[in-house]
Design a protein around this motif. Sequence first.
Motif, PDB file in Angstrom:
ATOM      1  N   PHE A 180      71.759  74.961  74.219  1.00 32.96           N
ATOM      2  CA  PHE A 180      71.078  74.808  75.441  1.00 32.96           C
ATOM      3  C   PHE A 180      69.769  75.353  75.690  1.00 32.96           C
ATOM      4  CE2 PHE A 180      75.759  73.831  76.886  1.00 32.96           C
ATOM      5  CZ  PHE A 180      75.425  72.551  76.990  1.00 32.96           C
ATOM      6  N   TRP A 181      69.470  76.439  75.328  1.00 31.81           N
ATOM      7  CA  TRP A 181      68.350  77.256  75.414  1.00 31.81           C
ATOM      8  C   TRP A 181      66.949  76.430  74.885  1.00 31.81           C
ATOM      9  CZ3 TRP A 181      65.809  80.660  78.243  1.00 31.81           C
ATOM     10  CH2 TRP A 181      64.874  81.296  78.043  1.00 31.81           C
ATOM     11  N   LEU A 182      67.540  75.989  73.651  1.00 34.53           N
ATOM     12  CA  LEU A 182      66.376  75.283  72.682  1.00 34.53           C
ATOM     13  C   LEU A 182      66.106  73.889  73.327  1.00 34.53           C
ATOM     14  CD1 LEU A 182      67.502  76.400  69.162  1.00 34.53           C
ATOM     15  CD2 LEU A 182      65.179  77.101  70.528  1.00 34.53           C
ATOM     16  N   ALA A 183      67.332  73.436  73.943  1.00 31.33           N
ATOM     17  CA  ALA A 183      67.091  72.134  74.487  1.00 31.33           C
ATOM     18  C   ALA A 183      66.314  71.988  75.778  1.00 31.33           C
ATOM     19  CB  ALA A 183      68.422  71.189  74.701  1.00 31.33           C
ATOM     20  N   GLY A 184      66.308  73.135  76.261  1.00 29.35           N
ATOM     21  CA  GLY A 184      65.779  73.273  77.675  1.00 29.35           C
ATOM     22  C   GLY A 184      64.208  73.471  77.210  1.00 29.35           C
ATOM     23  N   TRP A 185      63.853  74.245  76.433  1.00 29.96           N
ATOM     24  CA  TRP A 185      62.494  74.599  75.689  1.00 29.96           C
ATOM     25  C   TRP A 185      61.871  73.313  75.324  1.00 29.96           C
ATOM     26  CZ3 TRP A 185      59.205  77.495  77.230  1.00 29.96           C
ATOM     27  CH2 TRP A 185      59.388  79.120  77.666  1.00 29.96           C
ATOM     28  N   THR A 186      62.532  72.379  74.646  1.00 27.29           N
ATOM     29  CA  THR A 186      62.330  71.238  74.210  1.00 27.29           C
ATOM     30  C   THR A 186      61.718  70.242  75.352  1.00 27.29           C
ATOM     31  OG1 THR A 186      63.748  71.280  72.147  1.00 27.29           O
ATOM     32  CG2 THR A 186      62.919  69.029  72.851  1.00 27.29           C
ATOM     33  N   ALA A 187      62.612  70.083  76.416  1.00 30.13           N
ATOM     34  CA  ALA A 187      62.319  69.179  77.559  1.00 30.13           C
ATOM     35  C   ALA A 187      61.056  69.767  78.394  1.00 30.13           C
ATOM     36  CB  ALA A 187      63.507  69.333  78.604  1.00 30.13           C
ATOM     37  N   VAL A 188      60.927  71.211  78.372  1.00 26.53           N
ATOM     38  CA  VAL A 188      59.798  72.010  79.177  1.00 26.53           C
ATOM     39  C   VAL A 188      58.477  71.457  78.249  1.00 26.53           C
ATOM     40  CG1 VAL A 188      58.578  74.062  79.800  1.00 26.53           C
ATOM     41  CG2 VAL A 188      61.083  73.763  80.439  1.00 26.53           C
ATOM     42  N   THR A 189      58.405  71.746  77.048  1.00 26.60           N
ATOM     43  CA  THR A 189      57.452  71.315  76.174  1.00 26.60           C
ATOM     44  C   THR A 189      56.933  70.084  76.211  1.00 26.60           C
ATOM     45  OG1 THR A 189      58.536  71.607  74.243  1.00 26.60           O
ATOM     46  CG2 THR A 189      57.686  73.665  74.820  1.00 26.60           C
ATOM     47  N   GLY A 190      57.986  69.099  76.403  1.00 27.20           N
ATOM     48  CA  GLY A 190      57.636  67.784  76.088  1.00 27.20           C
ATOM     49  C   GLY A 190      57.074  67.461  77.438  1.00 27.20           C
ATOM     50  N   ALA A 191      57.550  67.824  78.453  1.00 26.79           N
ATOM     51  CA  ALA A 191      56.774  67.532  79.799  1.00 26.79           C
ATOM     52  C   ALA A 191      55.466  68.105  80.129  1.00 26.79           C
ATOM     53  CB  ALA A 191      57.606  68.308  80.887  1.00 26.79           C
ATOM     54  N   ALA A 192      55.130  69.291  79.481  1.00 29.00           N
ATOM     55  CA  ALA A 192      53.902  69.987  79.485  1.00 29.00           C
ATOM     56  C   ALA A 192      53.065  69.093  78.663  1.00 29.00           C
ATOM     57  CB  ALA A 192      53.843  71.397  79.009  1.00 29.00           C
ATOM     58  N   ALA A 193      53.322  68.796  77.362  1.00 31.56           N
ATOM     59  CA  ALA A 193      52.507  67.697  76.558  1.00 31.56           C
ATOM     60  C   ALA A 193      52.022  66.649  77.260  1.00 31.56           C
ATOM     61  CB  ALA A 193      53.329  67.687  75.034  1.00 31.56           C
ATOM     62  N   ARG A 194      52.795  66.133  77.808  1.00 31.87           N
ATOM     63  CA  ARG A 194      52.627  64.807  78.749  1.00 31.87           C
ATOM     64  C   ARG A 194      51.559  64.932  79.693  1.00 31.87           C
ATOM     65  NH1 ARG A 194      57.940  63.995  77.650  1.00 31.87           N
ATOM     66  NH2 ARG A 194      58.688  64.626  79.888  1.00 31.87           N
ATOM     67  N   LEU A 195      51.818  66.110  80.221  1.00 36.44           N
ATOM     68  CA  LEU A 195      50.760  66.324  81.357  1.00 36.44           C
ATOM     69  C   LEU A 195      49.525  66.834  80.708  1.00 36.44           C
ATOM     70  CD1 LEU A 195      50.163  67.344  84.372  1.00 36.44           C
ATOM     71  CD2 LEU A 195      50.864  69.621  83.581  1.00 36.44           C
ATOM     72  N   LEU A 196      49.533  67.528  79.753  1.00 38.42           N
ATOM     73  CA  LEU A 196      48.089  67.857  79.044  1.00 38.42           C
ATOM     74  C   LEU A 196      47.350  66.650  78.556  1.00 38.42           C
ATOM     75  CD1 LEU A 196      49.231  71.184  77.220  1.00 38.42           C
ATOM     76  CD2 LEU A 196      47.842  70.916  79.506  1.00 38.42           C
TER      77      LEU A 196
END
Length: 51
Positions: free
Chosen positions: A8-24
């Motif tokens: 769950f921790w890694l899935a959460g980080w994956t979601a966060v970094t994916g959203a950050a990448a889309r924003l950037l």
Amino acid sequence: MTILLHTFWLAGWTAVTGAAARLLRTPRVRRTLDRLTGTVLIGLGVRSAVT
């Protein structure tokens, strides 16, 4: 239990970094980051020339 927590921790980080990448990748954010980076580099160059 530990494996489940890590999953769950890694899935959460994956979601966060994916959203950050889309924003950037948005043009407005890229322009802002390019301007900020350019300003920092010019400032460092001036500081280096003066010192």
